[in-house]
Scaffold this motif. Sequence first.
Motif, PDB file in Angstrom:
ATOM      1  N   GLU A 161      -7.675   7.836   0.500  1.00  0.00           N
ATOM      2  CA  GLU A 161      -8.472   7.088   1.159  1.00  0.00           C
ATOM      3  C   GLU A 161      -8.760   8.046   2.467  1.00  0.00           C
ATOM      4  O   GLU A 161     -10.021   8.089   2.710  1.00  0.00           O
ATOM      5  CB  GLU A 161      -8.143   5.704   1.826  1.00  0.00           C
ATOM      6  CG  GLU A 161      -8.193   4.724   0.750  1.00  0.00           C
ATOM      7  CD  GLU A 161      -9.841   4.458   0.340  1.00  0.00           C
ATOM      8  OE1 GLU A 161     -10.550   4.360   1.112  1.00  0.00           O
ATOM      9  OE2 GLU A 161      -9.981   4.537  -0.760  1.00  0.00           O
ATOM     10  N   VAL A 219       0.762  -1.163  -0.087  1.00  0.00           N
ATOM     11  CA  VAL A 219       0.076   0.103  -0.117  1.00  0.00           C
ATOM     12  C   VAL A 219       1.019   1.141   0.050  1.00  0.00           C
ATOM     13  O   VAL A 219       1.708   1.506   0.829  1.00  0.00           O
ATOM     14  CB  VAL A 219      -1.011  -0.037   1.232  1.00  0.00           C
ATOM     15  CG1 VAL A 219      -1.899   1.289   1.271  1.00  0.00           C
ATOM     16  CG2 VAL A 219      -1.724  -1.215   1.186  1.00  0.00           C
ATOM     17  N   GLU A 228      -1.870   6.423  -1.660  1.00  0.00           N
ATOM     18  CA  GLU A 228      -3.130   5.736  -1.645  1.00  0.00           C
ATOM     19  C   GLU A 228      -3.914   5.896  -0.293  1.00  0.00           C
ATOM     20  O   GLU A 228      -5.126   6.000  -0.098  1.00  0.00           O
ATOM     21  CB  GLU A 228      -2.964   4.118  -2.020  1.00  0.00           C
ATOM     22  CG  GLU A 228      -2.536   3.456  -3.230  1.00  0.00           C
ATOM     23  CD  GLU A 228      -2.272   2.096  -3.243  1.00  0.00           C
ATOM     24  OE1 GLU A 228      -2.969   1.465  -4.087  1.00  0.00           O
ATOM     25  OE2 GLU A 228      -1.370   1.491  -2.520  1.00  0.00           O
ATOM     26  N   ILE A 229      -3.076   5.867   0.927  1.00  0.00           N
ATOM     27  CA  ILE A 229      -3.638   6.079   2.192  1.00  0.00           C
ATOM     28  C   ILE A 229      -4.136   7.816   2.219  1.00  0.00           C
ATOM     29  O   ILE A 229      -5.185   7.954   2.980  1.00  0.00           O
ATOM     30  CB  ILE A 229      -2.328   6.082   3.258  1.00  0.00           C
ATOM     31  CG1 ILE A 229      -1.935   4.655   3.356  1.00  0.00           C
ATOM     32  CG2 ILE A 229      -3.027   6.486   4.565  1.00  0.00           C
ATOM     33  CD1 ILE A 229      -0.866   4.188   4.006  1.00  0.00           C
ATOM     34  N   SER A 245      -6.696   5.422  -5.224  1.00  0.00           N
ATOM     35  CA  SER A 245      -6.664   4.380  -4.223  1.00  0.00           C
ATOM     36  C   SER A 245      -7.556   3.329  -4.433  1.00  0.00           C
ATOM     37  O   SER A 245      -7.844   2.281  -3.505  1.00  0.00           O
ATOM     38  CB  SER A 245      -7.097   5.085  -2.710  1.00  0.00           C
ATOM     39  OG  SER A 245      -8.336   5.652  -2.797  1.00  0.00           O
ATOM     40  N   TYR A 284      -6.402   0.182   4.869  1.00  0.00           N
ATOM     41  CA  TYR A 284      -7.614   0.873   4.309  1.00  0.00           C
ATOM     42  C   TYR A 284      -8.559   1.350   5.503  1.00  0.00           C
ATOM     43  O   TYR A 284      -9.145   2.333   5.885  1.00  0.00           O
ATOM     44  CB  TYR A 284      -8.234   0.354   3.201  1.00  0.00           C
ATOM     45  CG  TYR A 284      -7.535   0.719   1.885  1.00  0.00           C
ATOM     46  CD1 TYR A 284      -6.233   0.946   1.920  1.00  0.00           C
ATOM     47  CD2 TYR A 284      -8.336   0.809   0.690  1.00  0.00           C
ATOM     48  CE1 TYR A 284      -5.700   1.298   0.529  1.00  0.00           C
ATOM     49  CE2 TYR A 284      -7.917   1.080  -0.514  1.00  0.00           C
ATOM     50  CZ  TYR A 284      -6.509   1.472  -0.445  1.00  0.00           C
ATOM     51  OH  TYR A 284      -5.990   1.784  -1.809  1.00  0.00           O
ATOM     52  N   SER A 287     -14.275  -2.215   1.648  1.00  0.00           N
ATOM     53  CA  SER A 287     -12.654  -2.795   1.826  1.00  0.00           C
ATOM     54  C   SER A 287     -13.011  -4.198   2.232  1.00  0.00           C
ATOM     55  O   SER A 287     -12.118  -5.247   1.686  1.00  0.00           O
ATOM     56  CB  SER A 287     -11.949  -2.027   2.974  1.00  0.00           C
ATOM     57  OG  SER A 287     -11.748  -0.802   2.400  1.00  0.00           O
ATOM     58  N   LYS A 301      -4.128  -5.142   2.976  1.00  0.00           N
ATOM     59  CA  LYS A 301      -4.424  -3.783   2.583  1.00  0.00           C
ATOM     60  C   LYS A 301      -5.827  -3.332   3.032  1.00  0.00           C
ATOM     61  O   LYS A 301      -5.960  -2.072   3.470  1.00  0.00           O
ATOM     62  CB  LYS A 301      -4.433  -3.884   1.213  1.00  0.00           C
ATOM     63  CG  LYS A 301      -4.793  -2.706   0.302  1.00  0.00           C
ATOM     64  CD  LYS A 301      -4.837  -2.813  -1.167  1.00  0.00           C
ATOM     65  CE  LYS A 301      -4.870  -1.459  -1.845  1.00  0.00           C
ATOM     66  NZ  LYS A 301      -4.530  -1.643  -3.305  1.00  0.00           N
TER      67      LYS A 301
END
Length: 266
Positions: A10, A2, A6-7, A52, A85, A61, A81
């Motif tokens: 989100e 990850v 992407e974090i 993401s 997430y 998720s 992941k």
Amino acid sequence: MVRFHEIVAEFLGTFILVLTVGCNVLSGNTAWGGVSVGSALMVCVYGLAPISGANFNPAVSVALGLVSSMGLADFEFPWKKVVIYTSTQCLAAVVAAVGHAALFRNSFRLQPGAGFGWVNAGRLVEFFYTFMLCFVVLNVAVSTSARKDQNQFFGLAIGFVIVAGAYGGGVVSGGCFNPALALGAHFAIGFDGHLAYLVYAFCQLLGAGAAARLFKVVRPWDFGGAAAAAGGAQKVSDSGVHLSDSCSKASDPGVHLSDFCSQHVF
């Protein structure tokens, strides 16, 4: 793996979604609140999905992790992941809840509407509309055909689930459909009323699990390898039912809700 961006995506998307919910509830916007929240989700999905995957919801998720573990063809969403997430989404929801509580100097309690009990609110409404949200996400954005055939309606479809749920079930349960949102509301009132959070979160995650299971039932060819996938595609082609007509190769199938693009962007 990850990646940091992407974090961030989100966190941003979940923060916008939860802040929008809180502002609508605390301002008493009952007429257009559902449209506002659904629109916020829609624009965040379109804007952040290439980064993401635009989950913004632990239930989504978890549903992605389940279909990945069930063997969805060319799709990988490992449980590590899922944990990263969901943790990010919950943190963003708490920060957003603190934000709207500070803005309005008030907060709201997550509980069934007047005249409705926990069975109606949790086991029926929260379960059903969370199931509906996850099931739509899986079909319009994660299925094999969705990842191979480009479409531009996926964000609209996902956003309209929230609109439908807000007006259809909002009067019963408040229209949460998101464990991170439930946690944020619970935090903003000082962790008072543990029963509400536990019932809502449990029923929402149960809805995610049911959506993943039914997704496998209605799309068995997506889980059966190349031969089954080819057979399923032929059946769809013979029936003449298509959600989209343009086709482009997905760049990284199984990671994003918007894997309908070429090597670079949409």
